[in-house]
Motif scaffolding. Sequence first.
Motif, PDB file in Angstrom:
ATOM      1  N   ILE A  18      54.901 -14.094  13.332  1.00  0.00           N
ATOM      2  CA  ILE A  18      53.755 -14.752  13.019  1.00  0.00           C
ATOM      3  C   ILE A  18      53.261 -15.729  13.381  1.00  0.00           C
ATOM      4  O   ILE A  18      52.080 -16.163  13.715  1.00  0.00           O
ATOM      5  N   ILE A  19      54.110 -16.715  13.084  1.00  0.00           N
ATOM      6  CA  ILE A  19      54.115 -17.995  13.126  1.00  0.00           C
ATOM      7  C   ILE A  19      54.351 -18.561  14.922  1.00  0.00           C
ATOM      8  O   ILE A  19      52.929 -19.565  14.956  1.00  0.00           O
ATOM      9  N   LEU A  36      36.752 -18.228  21.635  1.00  0.00           N
ATOM     10  CA  LEU A  36      36.395 -17.496  20.249  1.00  0.00           C
ATOM     11  C   LEU A  36      35.299 -16.275  20.247  1.00  0.00           C
ATOM     12  O   LEU A  36      35.095 -15.636  18.845  1.00  0.00           O
ATOM     13  N   ARG A  37      34.707 -15.767  21.064  1.00  0.00           N
ATOM     14  CA  ARG A  37      33.516 -15.243  21.484  1.00  0.00           C
ATOM     15  C   ARG A  37      33.589 -14.385  21.828  1.00  0.00           C
ATOM     16  O   ARG A  37      32.436 -13.051  21.412  1.00  0.00           O
ATOM     17  N   GLN A  38      34.571 -12.937  22.146  1.00  0.00           N
ATOM     18  CA  GLN A  38      35.530 -12.621  22.248  1.00  0.00           C
ATOM     19  C   GLN A  38      36.062 -12.638  20.857  1.00  0.00           C
ATOM     20  O   GLN A  38      36.209 -12.341  20.364  1.00  0.00           O
ATOM     21  N   PRO A  39      35.513 -10.929  20.918  1.00  0.00           N
ATOM     22  CA  PRO A  39      35.705 -10.742  19.331  1.00  0.00           C
ATOM     23  C   PRO A  39      37.226  -9.713  18.920  1.00  0.00           C
ATOM     24  O   PRO A  39      37.487 -10.004  17.637  1.00  0.00           O
ATOM     25  N   LEU A  40      37.976  -9.241  19.907  1.00  0.00           N
ATOM     26  CA  LEU A  40      39.091  -9.222  19.816  1.00  0.00           C
ATOM     27  C   LEU A  40      40.175 -10.335  19.581  1.00  0.00           C
ATOM     28  O   LEU A  40      40.465 -10.813  18.172  1.00  0.00           O
ATOM     29  N   VAL A  41      39.495 -11.607  20.023  1.00  0.00           N
ATOM     30  CA  VAL A  41      39.842 -12.884  20.147  1.00  0.00           C
ATOM     31  C   VAL A  41      39.556 -13.271  19.109  1.00  0.00           C
ATOM     32  O   VAL A  41      40.544 -14.295  17.639  1.00  0.00           O
ATOM     33  N   ALA A  42      38.199 -12.885  18.486  1.00  0.00           N
ATOM     34  CA  ALA A  42      38.137 -13.839  17.333  1.00  0.00           C
ATOM     35  C   ALA A  42      38.941 -13.387  15.715  1.00  0.00           C
ATOM     36  O   ALA A  42      39.072 -13.690  14.917  1.00  0.00           O
ATOM     37  N   GLN A  43      38.695 -12.095  16.107  1.00  0.00           N
ATOM     38  CA  GLN A  43      39.840 -10.841  14.948  1.00  0.00           C
ATOM     39  C   GLN A  43      41.237 -11.335  14.708  1.00  0.00           C
ATOM     40  O   GLN A  43      40.870 -12.027  14.038  1.00  0.00           O
ATOM     41  N   LEU A  44      41.623 -11.526  15.604  1.00  0.00           N
ATOM     42  CA  LEU A  44      43.245 -12.132  15.211  1.00  0.00           C
ATOM     43  C   LEU A  44      43.810 -13.498  14.988  1.00  0.00           C
ATOM     44  O   LEU A  44      43.800 -13.581  14.474  1.00  0.00           O
ATOM     45  N   TRP A  45      42.864 -14.072  15.769  1.00  0.00           N
ATOM     46  CA  TRP A  45      42.869 -15.283  15.250  1.00  0.00           C
ATOM     47  C   TRP A  45      42.160 -15.589  13.433  1.00  0.00           C
ATOM     48  O   TRP A  45      43.087 -16.402  13.343  1.00  0.00           O
ATOM     49  N   LEU A  48      45.155 -13.971  11.318  1.00  0.00           N
ATOM     50  CA  LEU A  48      45.761 -15.356  11.706  1.00  0.00           C
ATOM     51  C   LEU A  48      45.492 -15.944  10.389  1.00  0.00           C
ATOM     52  O   LEU A  48      47.136 -16.078   9.409  1.00  0.00           O
ATOM     53  N   ASN A  49      44.401 -16.610  10.661  1.00  0.00           N
ATOM     54  CA  ASN A  49      44.283 -17.857   9.931  1.00  0.00           C
ATOM     55  C   ASN A  49      45.018 -17.392   8.381  1.00  0.00           C
ATOM     56  O   ASN A  49      44.700 -17.817   7.666  1.00  0.00           O
ATOM     57  N   ARG A  50      43.833 -16.033   8.009  1.00  0.00           N
ATOM     58  CA  ARG A  50      44.466 -16.053   6.944  1.00  0.00           C
ATOM     59  C   ARG A  50      45.452 -15.607   6.194  1.00  0.00           C
ATOM     60  O   ARG A  50      45.447 -16.051   5.045  1.00  0.00           O
ATOM     61  N   LEU A  55      50.532 -20.775   3.141  1.00  0.00           N
ATOM     62  CA  LEU A  55      51.130 -21.574   3.699  1.00  0.00           C
ATOM     63  C   LEU A  55      50.875 -23.018   4.174  1.00  0.00           C
ATOM     64  O   LEU A  55      51.548 -23.711   3.305  1.00  0.00           O
ATOM     65  N   TYR A  56      50.396 -23.355   5.206  1.00  0.00           N
ATOM     66  CA  TYR A  56      50.471 -24.434   5.985  1.00  0.00           C
ATOM     67  C   TYR A  56      49.486 -25.325   5.239  1.00  0.00           C
ATOM     68  O   TYR A  56      49.005 -26.497   5.013  1.00  0.00           O
ATOM     69  N   SER A  57      48.543 -24.756   3.493  1.00  0.00           N
ATOM     70  CA  SER A  57      47.864 -25.638   3.066  1.00  0.00           C
ATOM     71  C   SER A  57      48.463 -26.027   2.071  1.00  0.00           C
ATOM     72  O   SER A  57      48.109 -27.848   2.207  1.00  0.00           O
ATOM     73  N   LYS A  58      49.407 -25.969   1.400  1.00  0.00           N
ATOM     74  CA  LYS A  58      50.144 -26.456   0.808  1.00  0.00           C
ATOM     75  C   LYS A  58      51.718 -27.087   1.693  1.00  0.00           C
ATOM     76  O   LYS A  58      52.391 -28.218   0.651  1.00  0.00           O
ATOM     77  N   VAL A  59      51.936 -27.396   2.553  1.00  0.00           N
ATOM     78  CA  VAL A  59      52.902 -27.944   3.390  1.00  0.00           C
ATOM     79  C   VAL A  59      51.790 -29.413   3.927  1.00  0.00           C
ATOM     80  O   VAL A  59      52.016 -30.384   3.590  1.00  0.00           O
TER      81      VAL A  59
END
Length: 95
Positions: A18-19, A36-45, A48-50, A55-59
Amino acid sequence: MTSILQILLLILDVAQFIIFAHIIMSWLINFQVLNLRQPLVAQLWNGLNRLLEPLYSKVRNILPSMGGLDLAPLIVLLGVYALRIVLINNQFAFS
């Protein structure tokens, strides 16, 4: 008990995948290969961000400001590798 070790290693493998997917996808978005205007790409992005942002914010809170360079994914990936090494080196405790 060996199955517990195998399950933990599988979880670490999935986290590693996943990382890597997040890192590669961020490069593809920044180099405008993915849009990112493509729906599938936006959903995946967004998914993954959520998943990885807690984890990233703590680091990021620990690391000094590096300008535009984000080392949080690298540090988290190194943490996953370190956990994997610790589990493998202590596998006798699971038998």
